[in-house]
Design a protein around this motif. Structure first.
Motif, PDB file in Angstrom:
ATOM      1  N   ASN A 105      48.067  55.673 -52.528  1.00  0.00           N
ATOM      2  CA  ASN A 105      47.358  55.231 -51.323  1.00  0.00           C
ATOM      3  C   ASN A 105      48.057  55.593 -50.013  1.00  0.00           C
ATOM      4  N   ILE A 106      49.232  56.230 -50.100  1.00  0.00           N
ATOM      5  CA  ILE A 106      49.945  56.543 -48.867  1.00  0.00           C
ATOM      6  C   ILE A 106      49.273  57.704 -48.143  1.00  0.00           C
ATOM      7  N   LYS A 107      49.427  57.713 -46.835  1.00  0.00           N
ATOM      8  CA  LYS A 107      48.849  58.788 -46.034  1.00  0.00           C
ATOM      9  C   LYS A 107      49.633  60.068 -46.262  1.00  0.00           C
ATOM     10  N   ARG A 108      48.924  61.152 -46.426  1.00  0.00           N
ATOM     11  CA  ARG A 108      49.565  62.431 -46.682  1.00  0.00           C
ATOM     12  C   ARG A 108      50.268  62.945 -45.425  1.00  0.00           C
ATOM     13  N   ARG A 109      51.507  63.360 -45.575  1.00  0.00           N
ATOM     14  CA  ARG A 109      52.301  63.894 -44.471  1.00  0.00           C
ATOM     15  C   ARG A 109      52.699  65.326 -44.790  1.00  0.00           C
ATOM     16  N   SER A 110      52.797  66.155 -43.747  1.00  0.00           N
ATOM     17  CA  SER A 110      53.160  67.549 -43.960  1.00  0.00           C
ATOM     18  C   SER A 110      54.161  68.010 -42.907  1.00  0.00           C
ATOM     19  N   PHE A 111      54.860  69.078 -43.210  1.00  0.00           N
ATOM     20  CA  PHE A 111      55.856  69.645 -42.307  1.00  0.00           C
ATOM     21  C   PHE A 111      55.225  70.087 -40.996  1.00  0.00           C
ATOM     22  N   SER A 112      53.998  70.579 -41.070  1.00  0.00           N
ATOM     23  CA  SER A 112      53.313  71.084 -39.874  1.00  0.00           C
ATOM     24  C   SER A 112      52.902  69.971 -38.915  1.00  0.00           C
ATOM     25  N   ASP A 113      53.013  68.701 -39.335  1.00  0.00           N
ATOM     26  CA  ASP A 113      52.725  67.587 -38.419  1.00  0.00           C
ATOM     27  C   ASP A 113      53.803  67.471 -37.337  1.00  0.00           C
ATOM     28  N   PHE A 114      55.000  67.934 -37.661  1.00  0.00           N
ATOM     29  CA  PHE A 114      56.157  67.857 -36.753  1.00  0.00           C
ATOM     30  C   PHE A 114      56.396  66.429 -36.262  1.00  0.00           C
ATOM     31  N   ASP A 115      56.234  65.496 -37.176  1.00  0.00           N
ATOM     32  CA  ASP A 115      56.467  64.082 -36.881  1.00  0.00           C
ATOM     33  C   ASP A 115      57.864  63.712 -37.371  1.00  0.00           C
ATOM     34  N   LEU A 116      58.786  63.493 -36.434  1.00  0.00           N
ATOM     35  CA  LEU A 116      60.169  63.208 -36.806  1.00  0.00           C
ATOM     36  C   LEU A 116      60.311  61.900 -37.584  1.00  0.00           C
ATOM     37  N   ASN A 117      59.363  60.999 -37.408  1.00  0.00           N
ATOM     38  CA  ASN A 117      59.421  59.726 -38.129  1.00  0.00           C
ATOM     39  C   ASN A 117      59.256  59.913 -39.635  1.00  0.00           C
ATOM     40  N   TYR A 118      58.655  61.028 -40.016  1.00  0.00           N
ATOM     41  CA  TYR A 118      58.425  61.296 -41.442  1.00  0.00           C
ATOM     42  C   TYR A 118      59.118  62.575 -41.882  1.00  0.00           C
ATOM     43  N   PHE A 119      60.153  62.957 -41.152  1.00  0.00           N
ATOM     44  CA  PHE A 119      60.905  64.149 -41.544  1.00  0.00           C
ATOM     45  C   PHE A 119      61.518  63.941 -42.931  1.00  0.00           C
ATOM     46  N   TRP A 120      61.332  64.942 -43.780  1.00  0.00           N
ATOM     47  CA  TRP A 120      61.844  64.933 -45.159  1.00  0.00           C
ATOM     48  C   TRP A 120      61.178  63.851 -46.019  1.00  0.00           C
ATOM     49  N   HIS A 121      59.990  63.425 -45.600  1.00  0.00           N
ATOM     50  CA  HIS A 121      59.196  62.487 -46.397  1.00  0.00           C
ATOM     51  C   HIS A 121      57.770  63.017 -46.507  1.00  0.00           C
ATOM     52  N   TRP A 122      57.656  64.279 -46.880  1.00  0.00           N
ATOM     53  CA  TRP A 122      56.350  64.917 -46.933  1.00  0.00           C
ATOM     54  C   TRP A 122      55.710  64.744 -48.297  1.00  0.00           C
ATOM     55  N   SER A 123      54.436  65.086 -48.369  1.00  0.00           N
ATOM     56  CA  SER A 123      53.652  64.804 -49.575  1.00  0.00           C
ATOM     57  C   SER A 123      53.569  65.967 -50.550  1.00  0.00           C
ATOM     58  N   LYS A 124      53.944  67.158 -50.109  1.00  0.00           N
ATOM     59  CA  LYS A 124      53.876  68.321 -50.989  1.00  0.00           C
ATOM     60  C   LYS A 124      55.205  69.067 -50.999  1.00  0.00           C
ATOM     61  N   PHE A 125      55.515  69.629 -52.154  1.00  0.00           N
ATOM     62  CA  PHE A 125      56.749  70.412 -52.295  1.00  0.00           C
ATOM     63  C   PHE A 125      56.735  71.618 -51.377  1.00  0.00           C
ATOM     64  N   THR A 126      55.562  72.205 -51.148  1.00  0.00           N
ATOM     65  CA  THR A 126      55.466  73.386 -50.285  1.00  0.00           C
ATOM     66  C   THR A 126      55.932  73.095 -48.865  1.00  0.00           C
ATOM     67  N   ASP A 127      55.800  71.842 -48.415  1.00  0.00           N
ATOM     68  CA  ASP A 127      56.267  71.477 -47.076  1.00  0.00           C
ATOM     69  C   ASP A 127      57.787  71.585 -46.989  1.00  0.00           C
ATOM     70  N   TYR A 128      58.468  71.192 -48.050  1.00  0.00           N
ATOM     71  CA  TYR A 128      59.927  71.298 -48.077  1.00  0.00           C
ATOM     72  C   TYR A 128      60.349  72.772 -48.092  1.00  0.00           C
ATOM     73  N   VAL A 129      59.607  73.589 -48.827  1.00  0.00           N
ATOM     74  CA  VAL A 129      59.904  75.024 -48.871  1.00  0.00           C
ATOM     75  C   VAL A 129      59.729  75.635 -47.485  1.00  0.00           C
ATOM     76  N   GLN A 130      58.665  75.251 -46.785  1.00  0.00           N
ATOM     77  CA  GLN A 130      58.436  75.757 -45.426  1.00  0.00           C
ATOM     78  C   GLN A 130      59.586  75.376 -44.504  1.00  0.00           C
ATOM     79  N   CYS A 131      60.057  74.154 -44.625  1.00  0.00           N
ATOM     80  CA  CYS A 131      61.167  73.683 -43.786  1.00  0.00           C
ATOM     81  C   CYS A 131      62.434  74.483 -44.076  1.00  0.00           C
ATOM     82  N   VAL A 132      62.726  74.697 -45.355  1.00  0.00           N
ATOM     83  CA  VAL A 132      63.924  75.443 -45.746  1.00  0.00           C
ATOM     84  C   VAL A 132      63.848  76.881 -45.251  1.00  0.00           C
ATOM     85  N   LEU A 133      62.683  77.511 -45.388  1.00  0.00           N
ATOM     86  CA  LEU A 133      62.515  78.892 -44.933  1.00  0.00           C
ATOM     87  C   LEU A 133      62.640  78.983 -43.410  1.00  0.00           C
TER      88      LEU A 133
END
Length: 253
Positions: A105-133
């Motif tokens: 039930n949690i709201k989906r978060r992504s790297f492209s939101d650029f929300d520092l409050n949810y940094f490193w708490h994203w909903s998809k593995f691809t978001d972490y890959v994007q951040c690392v790249l």
């Protein structure tokens, strides 16, 4: 004649020891995460493991690889960084899948939101890959521009090993917050301690850059602090036993 035979025997033995030490450096950092990975997969609970450990190791090893381009160090240390990056991405993938499956039930978060409050708490593995790249691309470009500066290269090396030395701090802080080490693999921390001790001795004996030895000692100190937490929180419990329903589990050489 006996001296010649002895030299003939000692030569291959020394070579085997050298290969063994190099192999331990390359793959030894991965071993502590095997019990943690298995525990998370078995229990489908990743609450006891701080994914910021993965963040710290990814940053540290990316910076170490970039440092290699400015100041070539031993190949086993370079390969260790490559293997560790792959391992941390696998850990992140598992933790993300488990967390999302448990919190439908949690709201989906992504790297492209650029929300520092949810940094490193994203909903998809691809978001972490994007951040690392993104991090790799930015730091790689800066390194390319300043590669001729010895001050920049040495600073980069220090940041790499100092970041890795802080590896256990997220777990240390999480344990402090929870007033418990429940969900953290004690086997993993023991492997951290033995591995970091071996690594630090390896740095000193092989005359690795000074930054490596100093930060290796700091890393051992943090490991010992976590083991002290294990003793204190098990001997003097500070939270109700009703929270012990998630036997999950939780570093690098």
């Amino acid at each position: 004649m006996e001296t010649a035979d002895l030299e003939w025997l000692l030569g291959p033995m020394q070579q085997l020891v050298s290969w063994g030490a190099a192999g331990a450096m390359v793959f030894g950092g991965v071993v502590p995460y095997v019990p943690q990975y298995r525990d998370i997969k078995r229990t489908q609970n990743a609450e006891g493991f701080s994914t910021y450990v993965c963040l710290v190791l990814l940053v540290a090893n990316i910076l170490r690889i970039l440092f290699w381009f400015g100041r070539r160090f031993e190949s086993p240390l370079l390969w260790q960084s490559i293997i560790m990056i792959i391992t941390m991405l696998l850990m992140l993938k598992l933790c993300t899948e488990v967390r999302v499956s448990n919190d439908l039930n949690i709201k989906r978060r992504s790297f492209s939101d650029f929300d520092l409050n949810y940094f490193w708490h994203w909903s998809k593995f691809t978001d972490y890959v994007q951040c690392v790249l993104t991090f790799t691309g930015v730091t790689g470009y800066i390194t390319y521009l300043w590669l001729d500066s010895s001050l920049f290269v040495e600073t980069l090396g220090f940041l790499a090993v100092f970041t890795e030395a802080m590896l256990g701090v997220p777990q240390l802080y999480r344990n402090y917050q929870n007033r418990s080490t429940e969900g953290m693999s004690v086997k993993m921390v023991l492997m951290w301690t033995s591995g970091d001790t071996f690594k630090t001795v390896y740095f000193i004996l092989n005359q690795a850059p000074l930054q490596f030895s100093i930060c290796g000692l700091l890393q051992v100190f943090v490991d010992m602090a976590i083991l002290l937490q294990v003793y204190l929180y098990s001997s003097y419990p500070q939270k109700p036993t009703s929270h012990t329903t998630h036997p999950a589990s939780t570093k690098a050489l």
